[in-house]
Design a protein around this motif. Structure first.
Motif, PDB file in Angstrom:
ATOM      1  N   TRP A  52      65.061  27.772  23.987  1.00 43.74           N
ATOM      2  CA  TRP A  52      65.239  27.678  22.542  1.00 43.74           C
ATOM      3  C   TRP A  52      65.359  26.203  22.157  1.00 43.74           C
ATOM      4  N   THR A  53      64.571  25.797  21.173  1.00 47.88           N
ATOM      5  CA  THR A  53      64.535  24.376  20.808  1.00 47.88           C
ATOM      6  C   THR A  53      64.767  24.168  19.316  1.00 47.88           C
ATOM      7  N   ALA A  54      65.622  23.223  18.989  1.00 52.56           N
ATOM      8  CA  ALA A  54      65.808  22.812  17.598  1.00 52.56           C
ATOM      9  C   ALA A  54      65.058  21.506  17.388  1.00 52.56           C
ATOM     10  N   ALA A  69      64.694  33.780  17.800  1.00 55.03           N
ATOM     11  CA  ALA A  69      63.415  33.065  17.687  1.00 55.03           C
ATOM     12  C   ALA A  69      63.217  32.198  18.923  1.00 55.03           C
ATOM     13  N   GLU A  70      62.041  31.575  19.024  1.00 56.57           N
ATOM     14  CA  GLU A  70      61.764  30.676  20.160  1.00 56.57           C
ATOM     15  C   GLU A  70      62.405  29.312  19.948  1.00 56.57           C
ATOM     16  N   GLY A  71      62.715  29.047  18.688  1.00 55.92           N
ATOM     17  CA  GLY A  71      63.321  27.785  18.296  1.00 55.92           C
ATOM     18  C   GLY A  71      63.174  27.666  16.801  1.00 55.92           C
ATOM     19  N   MET A  72      63.530  26.529  16.248  1.00 59.54           N
ATOM     20  CA  MET A  72      63.400  26.378  14.809  1.00 59.54           C
ATOM     21  C   MET A  72      63.326  24.908  14.421  1.00 59.54           C
ATOM     22  N   THR A  73      62.822  24.672  13.221  1.00 59.60           N
ATOM     23  CA  THR A  73      62.786  23.318  12.679  1.00 59.60           C
ATOM     24  C   THR A  73      63.807  23.235  11.557  1.00 59.60           C
ATOM     25  N   ARG A 111      75.235  29.295  20.530  1.00 59.29           N
ATOM     26  CA  ARG A 111      76.261  30.010  21.290  1.00 59.29           C
ATOM     27  C   ARG A 111      75.926  31.492  21.465  1.00 59.29           C
ATOM     28  N   LEU A 112      74.917  31.972  20.715  1.00 64.29           N
ATOM     29  CA  LEU A 112      74.498  33.369  20.848  1.00 64.29           C
ATOM     30  C   LEU A 112      73.362  33.533  21.864  1.00 64.29           C
ATOM     31  N   ILE A 113      72.813  32.415  22.345  1.00 64.83           N
ATOM     32  CA  ILE A 113      71.720  32.488  23.321  1.00 64.83           C
ATOM     33  C   ILE A 113      72.303  32.902  24.670  1.00 64.83           C
ATOM     34  N   PRO A 114      71.704  33.926  25.300  1.00 58.73           N
ATOM     35  CA  PRO A 114      72.254  34.422  26.562  1.00 58.73           C
ATOM     36  C   PRO A 114      72.441  33.296  27.588  1.00 58.73           C
ATOM     37  N   GLY A 115      73.613  33.278  28.219  1.00 57.21           N
ATOM     38  CA  GLY A 115      73.888  32.296  29.261  1.00 57.21           C
ATOM     39  C   GLY A 115      74.605  31.057  28.761  1.00 57.21           C
TER      40      GLY A 115
END
Ligand code: SAH
Length: 279
Positions: free
Chosen positions: A38-40, A145-149, A194-198
């Motif tokens: 996941w990328t910001a 999502a895969e990430g966000m801008t 913080r909701l991303i698994p792991g």
């Protein structure tokens, strides 16, 4: 002179990858990233504001492990003329300055490279006091999502046309006005990552906390058993899990009812009850 190898884990190899960036020299400072993590992508006039608090504790560690990644896109190099101007006076007059559509547009176009066009897979958000209030449900959607801008505004905000052109969603972190969107972006990213698994050591902590089930969390206690004449509620010391669960749930309900009548009403509606308690 001999070439010194790059520090471990900072090079693109195996499942780690580093995507292109306008400032390659910063690549060496960036943690590795697990492919597809996941990328910001953050468009900002102040890239130095990042990672900020996102570099600390659990989120910082998760980023070092490559579980999520952060890329800043500096607005300044997209500025116009010798001084790289990014803003100008508002059309129609009035106080302050507005970020130019062409400058912000060019930065967003750069951010878009290599990202899915489907907004469900890659939300594009402008942090704005006019936006939809940030909620836990929204953070859950972003985390899936895969990430966000994220676009951070400054001054009076950004030219409206760029928001329309890029199909941008506006998100607010509350009914107050900040000087810039950087702090707001950190709030949104913290709530999401913080909701991303792991990322959190204990997955249950994200399931049981405030707002995850529509209720505020029950009070928490730890050692010492007695402090300043105040004891921990007896039931918590009983070791009786059923009773503890019941007490916590009742406290959650009482707190929500007293402090947040709006959440309480929603909660009751979901349970198919009214405040009088009938089903
Ligand atoms: N003139 C604007 C406010 C600009 S504040 C208005 O009245 O709506 C400058 C920048 O700070 C904004 O562009 C936005 O990115 C950020 N900002 C301010 N308050 C915010 C909030 N409550 N939530 C999210 N971002 C905010």
């Amino acid at each position: 002179m001999t070439d010194t190898p790059p520090p471990m884990g900072r090079k693109s190899h195996g499942r780690l990858s580093i995507s292109a960036n306008r400032q390659p020299r910063s690549l060496m400072d960036e943690p590795p990233r697990i492919k597809g993590a996941w990328t910001a992508k953050i468009v900002t006039l102040f890239p130095d504001a990042f990672p900020g608090t996102l570099g600390l504790s659990l989120l910082g560690k998760a980023r070092e492990l490559g579980l999520w990644a952060l890329e800043t896109i500096d607005l300044r190099p997209f500025g116009i003329g010798k001084h790289h101007n990014v803003d100008d006076t508002p059309a129609g007059g009035g106080a302050g300055m507005v970020l130019r559509a062409d400058v912000v547009g060019a930065a967003l176009a750069q951010a878009r490279i290599g990202t899915p066009q489907d907004r469900a897979l890659w939300p594009v958000v402008y942090l704005s006091p006019r936006g939809a209030p940030l909620t836990q449900a929204m953070a859950q959607r972003f985390a899936q999502a895969e990430g966000m801008t994220l676009l951070c505004g400054r001054f009076e905000g950004v030219d409206e046309r760029v928001l329309e052109q890029f199909g941008i969603e506006e998100v607010s972190i509350g009914d107050f006005v900040l000087t810039g969107g950087e702090v707001a972006a950190q709030v949104l990213i913290d709530a999401t990552v913080r909701l991303i698994p792991g990322v959190l050591g204990n997955a249950d902590s994200a399931v049981e906390e405030s707002h995850s089930n529509g209720l505020l969390e029950h009070p928490q206690y730890t050692k010492p058993a007695e402090w300043e004449g105040r004891a921990i509620p007896e039931v918590l010391m009983s070791g009786h899990h059923g009773k503890i669960e019941k007490w916590r749930h009742e406290m959650s309900q009482a707190l929500t009812r007293a402090r947040r009548p709006d959440l309480w009403a929603q909660y009751l509606q979901k349970q198919g009850k009214t405040d009088a308690g009938e089903a």
